[in-house]
Design a protein around this motif. Sequence first.
Motif, PDB file in Angstrom:
ATOM      1  N   ALA A 165     -60.176   5.449 -35.369  1.00  0.00           N
ATOM      2  CA  ALA A 165     -60.783   4.204 -36.138  1.00  0.00           C
ATOM      3  C   ALA A 165     -59.889   3.534 -37.045  1.00  0.00           C
ATOM      4  O   ALA A 165     -58.760   2.850 -37.550  1.00  0.00           O
ATOM      5  N   ASP A 166     -59.640   4.981 -38.049  1.00  0.00           N
ATOM      6  CA  ASP A 166     -59.156   5.288 -39.241  1.00  0.00           C
ATOM      7  C   ASP A 166     -57.009   5.773 -38.798  1.00  0.00           C
ATOM      8  O   ASP A 166     -56.511   4.531 -39.528  1.00  0.00           O
ATOM      9  N   TYR A 167     -57.086   6.294 -37.619  1.00  0.00           N
ATOM     10  CA  TYR A 167     -55.740   6.354 -37.386  1.00  0.00           C
ATOM     11  C   TYR A 167     -55.288   4.819 -36.831  1.00  0.00           C
ATOM     12  O   TYR A 167     -54.463   4.452 -36.679  1.00  0.00           O
ATOM     13  N   GLU A 168     -55.983   4.286 -35.827  1.00  0.00           N
ATOM     14  CA  GLU A 168     -55.564   3.486 -35.315  1.00  0.00           C
ATOM     15  C   GLU A 168     -55.288   2.021 -36.478  1.00  0.00           C
ATOM     16  O   GLU A 168     -54.032   1.414 -36.163  1.00  0.00           O
ATOM     17  N   THR A 169     -56.559   2.298 -37.254  1.00  0.00           N
ATOM     18  CA  THR A 169     -56.294   1.008 -38.301  1.00  0.00           C
ATOM     19  C   THR A 169     -54.686   1.076 -38.409  1.00  0.00           C
ATOM     20  O   THR A 169     -53.950   0.701 -39.221  1.00  0.00           O
ATOM     21  N   GLU A 170     -54.128   2.468 -39.494  1.00  0.00           N
ATOM     22  CA  GLU A 170     -52.987   2.994 -40.333  1.00  0.00           C
ATOM     23  C   GLU A 170     -51.904   2.730 -38.624  1.00  0.00           C
ATOM     24  O   GLU A 170     -50.966   2.551 -39.064  1.00  0.00           O
ATOM     25  N   GLN A 171     -52.437   2.879 -37.954  1.00  0.00           N
ATOM     26  CA  GLN A 171     -50.819   2.284 -37.496  1.00  0.00           C
ATOM     27  C   GLN A 171     -50.688   1.529 -36.767  1.00  0.00           C
ATOM     28  O   GLN A 171     -49.893   0.712 -37.062  1.00  0.00           O
ATOM     29  N   ASN A 172     -50.993   0.287 -36.247  1.00  0.00           N
ATOM     30  CA  ASN A 172     -51.338  -1.040 -37.043  1.00  0.00           C
ATOM     31  C   ASN A 172     -51.039  -1.362 -37.774  1.00  0.00           C
ATOM     32  O   ASN A 172     -50.232  -2.183 -37.728  1.00  0.00           O
ATOM     33  N   GLU A 173     -51.695  -1.367 -39.277  1.00  0.00           N
ATOM     34  CA  GLU A 173     -50.762  -1.376 -40.855  1.00  0.00           C
ATOM     35  C   GLU A 173     -49.352  -0.632 -40.500  1.00  0.00           C
ATOM     36  O   GLU A 173     -48.487  -2.133 -40.665  1.00  0.00           O
ATOM     37  N   LEU A 174     -49.186   0.167 -39.766  1.00  0.00           N
ATOM     38  CA  LEU A 174     -48.011   0.716 -40.029  1.00  0.00           C
ATOM     39  C   LEU A 174     -46.728  -0.386 -38.905  1.00  0.00           C
ATOM     40  O   LEU A 174     -45.320  -0.794 -39.716  1.00  0.00           O
ATOM     41  N   GLU A 175     -47.192   0.023 -38.080  1.00  0.00           N
ATOM     42  CA  GLU A 175     -46.012  -1.292 -36.444  1.00  0.00           C
ATOM     43  C   GLU A 175     -45.961  -2.526 -37.680  1.00  0.00           C
ATOM     44  O   GLU A 175     -44.830  -3.070 -37.031  1.00  0.00           O
ATOM     45  N   LEU A 176     -46.888  -3.329 -38.310  1.00  0.00           N
ATOM     46  CA  LEU A 176     -46.094  -4.826 -38.342  1.00  0.00           C
ATOM     47  C   LEU A 176     -45.243  -4.289 -39.200  1.00  0.00           C
ATOM     48  O   LEU A 176     -44.487  -5.375 -39.753  1.00  0.00           O
ATOM     49  N   SER A 177     -45.530  -3.332 -40.466  1.00  0.00           N
ATOM     50  CA  SER A 177     -44.788  -3.430 -41.548  1.00  0.00           C
ATOM     51  C   SER A 177     -43.025  -3.042 -40.997  1.00  0.00           C
ATOM     52  O   SER A 177     -42.023  -2.753 -41.411  1.00  0.00           O
ATOM     53  N   VAL A 178     -43.483  -2.105 -39.644  1.00  0.00           N
ATOM     54  CA  VAL A 178     -41.901  -1.850 -39.115  1.00  0.00           C
ATOM     55  C   VAL A 178     -41.113  -3.270 -39.136  1.00  0.00           C
ATOM     56  O   VAL A 178     -39.862  -2.891 -38.569  1.00  0.00           O
ATOM     57  N   ASP A 179     -42.570  -3.732 -38.252  1.00  0.00           N
ATOM     58  CA  ASP A 179     -41.524  -5.169 -37.332  1.00  0.00           C
ATOM     59  C   ASP A 179     -41.077  -5.931 -38.683  1.00  0.00           C
ATOM     60  O   ASP A 179     -39.885  -6.687 -38.407  1.00  0.00           O
ATOM     61  N   ALA A 180     -41.783  -5.812 -39.528  1.00  0.00           N
ATOM     62  CA  ALA A 180     -41.316  -6.833 -41.037  1.00  0.00           C
ATOM     63  C   ALA A 180     -39.685  -6.419 -41.410  1.00  0.00           C
ATOM     64  O   ALA A 180     -38.359  -6.657 -41.777  1.00  0.00           O
ATOM     65  N   LEU A 181     -39.729  -4.785 -41.560  1.00  0.00           N
ATOM     66  CA  LEU A 181     -38.659  -4.302 -41.954  1.00  0.00           C
ATOM     67  C   LEU A 181     -38.075  -4.140 -41.200  1.00  0.00           C
ATOM     68  O   LEU A 181     -36.221  -4.636 -41.824  1.00  0.00           O
ATOM     69  N   GLU A 182     -37.210  -4.476 -39.928  1.00  0.00           N
ATOM     70  CA  GLU A 182     -36.489  -5.176 -39.038  1.00  0.00           C
ATOM     71  C   GLU A 182     -36.099  -5.888 -39.224  1.00  0.00           C
ATOM     72  O   GLU A 182     -34.928  -6.773 -38.892  1.00  0.00           O
ATOM     73  N   LYS A 183     -37.104  -6.928 -39.058  1.00  0.00           N
ATOM     74  CA  LYS A 183     -36.719  -8.559 -39.333  1.00  0.00           C
ATOM     75  C   LYS A 183     -35.902  -8.550 -40.685  1.00  0.00           C
ATOM     76  O   LYS A 183     -35.314  -9.045 -39.950  1.00  0.00           O
ATOM     77  N   THR A 184     -35.812  -8.071 -41.882  1.00  0.00           N
ATOM     78  CA  THR A 184     -35.043  -8.003 -42.828  1.00  0.00           C
ATOM     79  C   THR A 184     -33.665  -7.666 -42.572  1.00  0.00           C
ATOM     80  O   THR A 184     -32.969  -7.922 -42.953  1.00  0.00           O
ATOM     81  N   PHE A 185     -33.677  -6.312 -41.851  1.00  0.00           N
ATOM     82  CA  PHE A 185     -32.503  -5.749 -41.441  1.00  0.00           C
ATOM     83  C   PHE A 185     -31.652  -7.041 -40.379  1.00  0.00           C
ATOM     84  O   PHE A 185     -30.661  -7.298 -41.037  1.00  0.00           O
ATOM     85  N   ASN A 186     -31.959  -7.545 -39.489  1.00  0.00           N
ATOM     86  CA  ASN A 186     -31.508  -8.965 -39.054  1.00  0.00           C
ATOM     87  C   ASN A 186     -31.542 -10.691 -39.829  1.00  0.00           C
ATOM     88  O   ASN A 186     -30.376 -10.795 -38.868  1.00  0.00           O
ATOM     89  N   ASP A 187     -32.430 -10.341 -40.654  1.00  0.00           N
ATOM     90  CA  ASP A 187     -32.185 -11.393 -41.787  1.00  0.00           C
ATOM     91  C   ASP A 187     -30.749 -11.173 -42.903  1.00  0.00           C
ATOM     92  O   ASP A 187     -29.878 -12.061 -43.005  1.00  0.00           O
ATOM     93  N   TYR A 188     -30.388 -10.079 -42.752  1.00  0.00           N
ATOM     94  CA  TYR A 188     -28.937  -9.561 -43.671  1.00  0.00           C
ATOM     95  C   TYR A 188     -27.822 -10.314 -43.239  1.00  0.00           C
ATOM     96  O   TYR A 188     -26.911 -11.035 -43.453  1.00  0.00           O
ATOM     97  N   GLN A 189     -27.424 -10.764 -41.965  1.00  0.00           N
ATOM     98  CA  GLN A 189     -26.304 -11.270 -41.052  1.00  0.00           C
ATOM     99  C   GLN A 189     -26.401 -13.558 -41.711  1.00  0.00           C
ATOM    100  O   GLN A 189     -25.348 -13.582 -41.381  1.00  0.00           O
ATOM    101  N   GLU A 190     -27.184 -13.269 -41.243  1.00  0.00           N
ATOM    102  CA  GLU A 190     -27.979 -14.614 -42.183  1.00  0.00           C
ATOM    103  C   GLU A 190     -28.009 -14.717 -43.047  1.00  0.00           C
ATOM    104  O   GLU A 190     -26.765 -16.241 -43.482  1.00  0.00           O
ATOM    105  N   ASN A 191     -28.312 -14.234 -44.259  1.00  0.00           N
ATOM    106  CA  ASN A 191     -28.114 -14.490 -45.392  1.00  0.00           C
ATOM    107  C   ASN A 191     -26.142 -14.521 -45.866  1.00  0.00           C
ATOM    108  O   ASN A 191     -25.925 -15.001 -46.507  1.00  0.00           O
ATOM    109  N   ALA A 192     -25.716 -13.536 -44.916  1.00  0.00           N
ATOM    110  CA  ALA A 192     -24.358 -13.459 -45.661  1.00  0.00           C
ATOM    111  C   ALA A 192     -23.351 -15.120 -45.401  1.00  0.00           C
ATOM    112  O   ALA A 192     -22.970 -14.894 -45.772  1.00  0.00           O
ATOM    113  N   ASP A 193     -24.402 -15.769 -44.167  1.00  0.00           N
ATOM    114  CA  ASP A 193     -24.012 -17.404 -43.236  1.00  0.00           C
ATOM    115  C   ASP A 193     -24.844 -18.436 -44.676  1.00  0.00           C
ATOM    116  O   ASP A 193     -24.139 -19.033 -44.450  1.00  0.00           O
TER     117      ASP A 193
END
Length: 301
Positions: A165-193
């Motif tokens: 339960a502890d490992y899966e909770t931590e893993q789910n939180e990390l996966e959500l964080s990784v998705d958010a970080l990747e979205k931030t990188f994708n937004d960089y091009q949009e921010n340039a415009d």
Amino acid sequence: MRETKHRPTKKGDINPLTGLVYCADCGAKMFNHRTGGYEKRDKDGNPTGKYTNAQDNYTCSTYSKAKSKFENRCTQHHVRTDVIRDLLLEVIKATSTYVMEHESEFIEKVRSATELQQESEAKALKKRLSREQKRIKELNTLIKKIYEDNVNGKLSDKRFEMLLADYETEQNELELSVDALEKTFNDYQENADNVDKFIELVHRYTDFTELTTPMIHEFVDKIVVHEADKSTGDRIQQIDIYLKYVGKLDVPMPELTPEQIKEEDRKRRKRAWNRTYMRRKYEREKAEREAKEKGLSEAVR
């Protein structure tokens, strides 16, 4: 706008700045306080259509909440609403004028500032992204291992379920964080415009003589208020204006006219006179109180 509560005045007006003003020290939204502004009535009690002088200002919400509980947290960061509105209009007008007169230079300035900020942020984001992706792989390995240990009888079912339960909770939180970080990188091009969106917004407005509510909502991203500095004798307060699409920019501000310089000098001299008057008044009242207390003390003897 919908998430922020806007309390109307007695006249039914709503302050459009509420929800946009932030404390520079604690980062909390600032509360709008209004006093006065009540409609006057004649001797028969009928409304006259005239209103008393209203005090409209903002203070740090952290400070205000703590004060109600007799606690000391943050500081007041007091600023009048009309001061913010005057500054907003000045910044929007100056930035828009600069865009219309030096568009190519403005584009280069914004994109250079954006690239510099993104370069700094990208290093930290990449480091964090790499660390979190590595931890996700480690958790996969750990989950596989505890499965094997449980099957082999090295780990009890109760302990296995708790660790899983502890490992899966931590893993789910990390996966959500990784998705958010990747979205931030994708937004960089949009921010340039975004600079193109701001220029388009500027061209939609032709009149900057008055600060309107639609103008505030379209131009302003946030307003950051610093605590006032009184060390020089004058009250000096820094207010940072962040415009939508382009953030906080340093654009050439119009120079003061001789009439404006004269008016500022008059206000400065008036403030100095008021400070001297209030200090002398305080010293006089203090001397009178001490003399009165001394007289009462001698009368008792």
